[in-house]
Design a protein around this motif. Structure first.
Motif, PDB file in Angstrom:
ATOM      1  N   VAL A  24       0.847  -1.207   0.000  1.00  0.00           N
ATOM      2  CA  VAL A  24       0.000   0.000   0.000  1.00  0.00           C
ATOM      3  C   VAL A  24       0.879   1.252   0.000  1.00  0.00           C
ATOM      4  O   VAL A  24       0.633   2.200  -0.747  1.00  0.00           O
ATOM      5  CB  VAL A  24      -0.969  -0.019   1.210  1.00  0.00           C
ATOM      6  CG1 VAL A  24      -1.643   1.326   1.403  1.00  0.00           C
ATOM      7  CG2 VAL A  24      -2.009  -1.115   1.035  1.00  0.00           C
ATOM      8  N   GLY A  25       1.916   1.258   0.814  1.00  0.00           N
ATOM      9  CA  GLY A  25       2.831   2.394   0.853  1.00  0.00           C
ATOM     10  C   GLY A  25       3.545   2.602  -0.472  1.00  0.00           C
ATOM     11  O   GLY A  25       3.675   3.731  -0.956  1.00  0.00           O
ATOM     12  N   ARG A  34      -4.382   8.478  -3.847  1.00  0.00           N
ATOM     13  CA  ARG A  34      -5.612   7.949  -4.453  1.00  0.00           C
ATOM     14  C   ARG A  34      -5.504   6.441  -4.704  1.00  0.00           C
ATOM     15  O   ARG A  34      -6.483   5.715  -4.590  1.00  0.00           O
ATOM     16  CB  ARG A  34      -5.896   8.668  -5.759  1.00  0.00           C
ATOM     17  CG  ARG A  34      -7.147   8.163  -6.446  1.00  0.00           C
ATOM     18  CD  ARG A  34      -7.404   8.953  -7.677  1.00  0.00           C
ATOM     19  NE  ARG A  34      -7.932  10.239  -7.255  1.00  0.00           N
ATOM     20  CZ  ARG A  34      -8.963  10.827  -7.820  1.00  0.00           C
ATOM     21  NH1 ARG A  34      -9.544  10.276  -8.855  1.00  0.00           N
ATOM     22  NH2 ARG A  34      -9.411  11.963  -7.377  1.00  0.00           N
ATOM     23  N   SER A  35      -4.310   5.961  -5.031  1.00  0.00           N
ATOM     24  CA  SER A  35      -4.138   4.532  -5.290  1.00  0.00           C
ATOM     25  C   SER A  35      -4.433   3.707  -4.043  1.00  0.00           C
ATOM     26  O   SER A  35      -4.899   2.578  -4.134  1.00  0.00           O
ATOM     27  CB  SER A  35      -2.725   4.241  -5.791  1.00  0.00           C
ATOM     28  OG  SER A  35      -1.769   4.545  -4.793  1.00  0.00           O
ATOM     29  N   THR A  36      -4.186   4.286  -2.860  1.00  0.00           N
ATOM     30  CA  THR A  36      -4.481   3.599  -1.607  1.00  0.00           C
ATOM     31  C   THR A  36      -5.972   3.326  -1.483  1.00  0.00           C
ATOM     32  O   THR A  36      -6.386   2.230  -1.127  1.00  0.00           O
ATOM     33  CB  THR A  36      -4.002   4.439  -0.404  1.00  0.00           C
ATOM     34  OG1 THR A  36      -2.597   4.628  -0.515  1.00  0.00           O
ATOM     35  CG2 THR A  36      -4.315   3.761   0.912  1.00  0.00           C
ATOM     36  N   VAL A  37      -6.766   4.331  -1.788  1.00  0.00           N
ATOM     37  CA  VAL A  37      -8.224   4.190  -1.693  1.00  0.00           C
ATOM     38  C   VAL A  37      -8.721   3.101  -2.644  1.00  0.00           C
ATOM     39  O   VAL A  37      -9.601   2.312  -2.304  1.00  0.00           O
ATOM     40  CB  VAL A  37      -8.913   5.542  -1.972  1.00  0.00           C
ATOM     41  CG1 VAL A  37     -10.422   5.400  -2.000  1.00  0.00           C
ATOM     42  CG2 VAL A  37      -8.497   6.563  -0.918  1.00  0.00           C
ATOM     43  N   GLN A  38      -8.128   3.022  -3.825  1.00  0.00           N
ATOM     44  CA  GLN A  38      -8.529   2.005  -4.791  1.00  0.00           C
ATOM     45  C   GLN A  38      -8.149   0.600  -4.341  1.00  0.00           C
ATOM     46  O   GLN A  38      -8.763  -0.375  -4.774  1.00  0.00           O
ATOM     47  CB  GLN A  38      -7.900   2.312  -6.148  1.00  0.00           C
ATOM     48  CG  GLN A  38      -8.424   3.598  -6.750  1.00  0.00           C
ATOM     49  CD  GLN A  38      -7.632   4.045  -7.957  1.00  0.00           C
ATOM     50  OE1 GLN A  38      -6.529   3.590  -8.207  1.00  0.00           O
ATOM     51  NE2 GLN A  38      -8.217   4.956  -8.725  1.00  0.00           N
ATOM     52  N   LEU A  39      -7.152   0.479  -3.463  1.00  0.00           N
ATOM     53  CA  LEU A  39      -6.707  -0.829  -2.988  1.00  0.00           C
ATOM     54  C   LEU A  39      -7.440  -1.293  -1.732  1.00  0.00           C
ATOM     55  O   LEU A  39      -7.334  -2.454  -1.340  1.00  0.00           O
ATOM     56  CB  LEU A  39      -5.196  -0.806  -2.719  1.00  0.00           C
ATOM     57  CG  LEU A  39      -4.317  -0.565  -3.948  1.00  0.00           C
ATOM     58  CD1 LEU A  39      -2.859  -0.391  -3.530  1.00  0.00           C
ATOM     59  CD2 LEU A  39      -4.462  -1.686  -4.955  1.00  0.00           C
ATOM     60  N   LEU A  40      -8.189  -0.408  -1.087  1.00  0.00           N
ATOM     61  CA  LEU A  40      -8.882  -0.759   0.166  1.00  0.00           C
ATOM     62  C   LEU A  40      -9.812  -1.966   0.041  1.00  0.00           C
ATOM     63  O   LEU A  40      -9.781  -2.855   0.901  1.00  0.00           O
ATOM     64  CB  LEU A  40      -9.645   0.439   0.719  1.00  0.00           C
ATOM     65  CG  LEU A  40      -8.801   1.538   1.346  1.00  0.00           C
ATOM     66  CD1 LEU A  40      -9.669   2.722   1.739  1.00  0.00           C
ATOM     67  CD2 LEU A  40      -8.036   1.017   2.551  1.00  0.00           C
ATOM     68  N   ILE A 147      -4.769   3.969   5.008  1.00  0.00           N
ATOM     69  CA  ILE A 147      -4.644   5.364   4.580  1.00  0.00           C
ATOM     70  C   ILE A 147      -3.387   5.993   5.186  1.00  0.00           C
ATOM     71  O   ILE A 147      -2.687   6.760   4.517  1.00  0.00           O
ATOM     72  CB  ILE A 147      -5.922   6.154   4.921  1.00  0.00           C
ATOM     73  CG1 ILE A 147      -7.068   5.654   4.026  1.00  0.00           C
ATOM     74  CG2 ILE A 147      -5.718   7.653   4.770  1.00  0.00           C
ATOM     75  CD1 ILE A 147      -8.431   6.173   4.388  1.00  0.00           C
ATOM     76  N   ALA A 148      -3.079   5.643   6.437  1.00  0.00           N
ATOM     77  CA  ALA A 148      -1.852   6.162   7.061  1.00  0.00           C
ATOM     78  C   ALA A 148      -0.611   5.671   6.311  1.00  0.00           C
ATOM     79  O   ALA A 148       0.307   6.450   6.026  1.00  0.00           O
ATOM     80  CB  ALA A 148      -1.792   5.747   8.532  1.00  0.00           C
ATOM     81  N   TRP A 149      -0.574   4.376   5.974  1.00  0.00           N
ATOM     82  CA  TRP A 149       0.565   3.839   5.221  1.00  0.00           C
ATOM     83  C   TRP A 149       0.618   4.447   3.823  1.00  0.00           C
ATOM     84  O   TRP A 149       1.691   4.750   3.298  1.00  0.00           O
ATOM     85  CB  TRP A 149       0.501   2.312   5.155  1.00  0.00           C
ATOM     86  CG  TRP A 149       1.104   1.697   6.365  1.00  0.00           C
ATOM     87  CD1 TRP A 149       0.450   1.274   7.487  1.00  0.00           C
ATOM     88  CD2 TRP A 149       2.494   1.451   6.599  1.00  0.00           C
ATOM     89  NE1 TRP A 149       1.352   0.788   8.393  1.00  0.00           N
ATOM     90  CE2 TRP A 149       2.611   0.884   7.871  1.00  0.00           C
ATOM     91  CE3 TRP A 149       3.648   1.664   5.845  1.00  0.00           C
ATOM     92  CZ2 TRP A 149       3.831   0.520   8.417  1.00  0.00           C
ATOM     93  CZ3 TRP A 149       4.865   1.301   6.388  1.00  0.00           C
ATOM     94  CH2 TRP A 149       4.955   0.739   7.662  1.00  0.00           C
ATOM     95  N   GLY A 150      -0.544   4.642   3.218  1.00  0.00           N
ATOM     96  CA  GLY A 150      -0.589   5.299   1.918  1.00  0.00           C
ATOM     97  C   GLY A 150      -0.109   6.739   2.015  1.00  0.00           C
ATOM     98  O   GLY A 150       0.623   7.223   1.141  1.00  0.00           O
ATOM     99  N   GLY A 151      -0.499   7.423   3.089  1.00  0.00           N
ATOM    100  CA  GLY A 151      -0.040   8.799   3.294  1.00  0.00           C
ATOM    101  C   GLY A 151       1.471   8.873   3.435  1.00  0.00           C
ATOM    102  O   GLY A 151       2.120   9.762   2.881  1.00  0.00           O
ATOM    103  N   LEU A 152       2.036   7.907   4.158  1.00  0.00           N
ATOM    104  CA  LEU A 152       3.492   7.856   4.305  1.00  0.00           C
ATOM    105  C   LEU A 152       4.148   7.628   2.944  1.00  0.00           C
ATOM    106  O   LEU A 152       5.124   8.294   2.603  1.00  0.00           O
ATOM    107  CB  LEU A 152       3.888   6.747   5.285  1.00  0.00           C
ATOM    108  CG  LEU A 152       5.379   6.541   5.497  1.00  0.00           C
ATOM    109  CD1 LEU A 152       6.025   7.788   6.092  1.00  0.00           C
ATOM    110  CD2 LEU A 152       5.620   5.337   6.391  1.00  0.00           C
ATOM    111  N   GLY A 153       3.614   6.705   2.177  1.00  0.00           N
ATOM    112  CA  GLY A 153       4.153   6.451   0.843  1.00  0.00           C
ATOM    113  C   GLY A 153       4.052   7.671  -0.052  1.00  0.00           C
ATOM    114  O   GLY A 153       4.998   8.020  -0.763  1.00  0.00           O
ATOM    115  N   ALA A 154       2.901   8.346  -0.015  1.00  0.00           N
ATOM    116  CA  ALA A 154       2.714   9.540  -0.841  1.00  0.00           C
ATOM    117  C   ALA A 154       3.672  10.648  -0.416  1.00  0.00           C
ATOM    118  O   ALA A 154       4.229  11.354  -1.260  1.00  0.00           O
ATOM    119  CB  ALA A 154       1.268  10.020  -0.746  1.00  0.00           C
TER     120      ALA A 154
END
Length: 190
Positions: A24-25, A34-40, A147-154
């Motif tokens: 996810v990150g 946005r890619s994180t939301v699509q993977l949820l 979302i937190a991990w996605g935020g870190l990745g972004a």
């Protein structure tokens, strides 16, 4: 287990770097939050595919056939090791064959060792009146952590360079190899 202890335990486990969080990150690093939301849906689907049957039958099956536990752990270790090798070898370039897809996130979460802990340790049996509320809490926390991990990745990807992407992918690959090795050592010890 009280609700507050449950929330703490689930958050602690979900926040720990693992195969799903890594994917996810990295997806957010490459393509944004946005890619994180699509993977949820894939992440939740993977968790449910493992958690629901195990909460219903898991403890009984494992007590009758201990080899099932070993097979599940071996499958998880193999998948995580495959992901580690794949991340190491693809380099920093994003192409059709190395994308972090919904399918890859689903299978990674399906085989994520954390799902076993949620199903067999943290969630009460489905006959318990606290099962559905705790399952709902799990869903909210899983979405929040993704979302937190996605935020870190972004955040890490906001100033991406090929060198930085390669370094982050290699570090992620090494981390996944450590997770897989830990799983394999656990199988050998048992």
């Amino acid at each position: 287990m009280t609700y507050s202890a449950y929330v703490f335990a689930v958050l602690a486990l979900l926040a720990t770097p693992g195969p799903t969080n890594t994917l996810v990150g990295l997806a957010a690093l490459r393509k944004g939050l946005r890619s994180t939301v699509q993977l949820l849906p894939a992440e939740l689907g993977g968790y449910f595919t493992t958690i629901l049957p195990l909460t219903l039958l898991g403890a009984e099956i494992i007590s009758k056939w201990p080899a099932v536990s070993v097979l599940v752990k071996a499958a998880a270790a193999s998948w995580v090791l495959y992901l580690a090798v794949k991340l190491w070898t693809i380099g920093a370039y994003v192409g059709r064959y190395d994308e972090i897809t919904i399918r890859r996130v689903y299978f990674t979460t399906l085989l994520n060792p954390k799902a076993l802990v949620f199903a067999l340790v943290l969630l009460p049996p489905p006959t318990d009146e606290r099962f559905l509320p705790k399952l709902g809490i799990f869903v909210l926390l899983a979405v929040s952590m993704a979302i937190a991990w996605g935020g870190l990745g972004a955040l890490l990807g906001s100033q991406k360079t090929q060198t930085r992407l390669l370094l982050i992918q290699r570090v992620s690959s090494v981390w996944l190899a450590i997770v897989a090795t830990t799983l394999i050592l656990g199988i050998i010890r048992s």
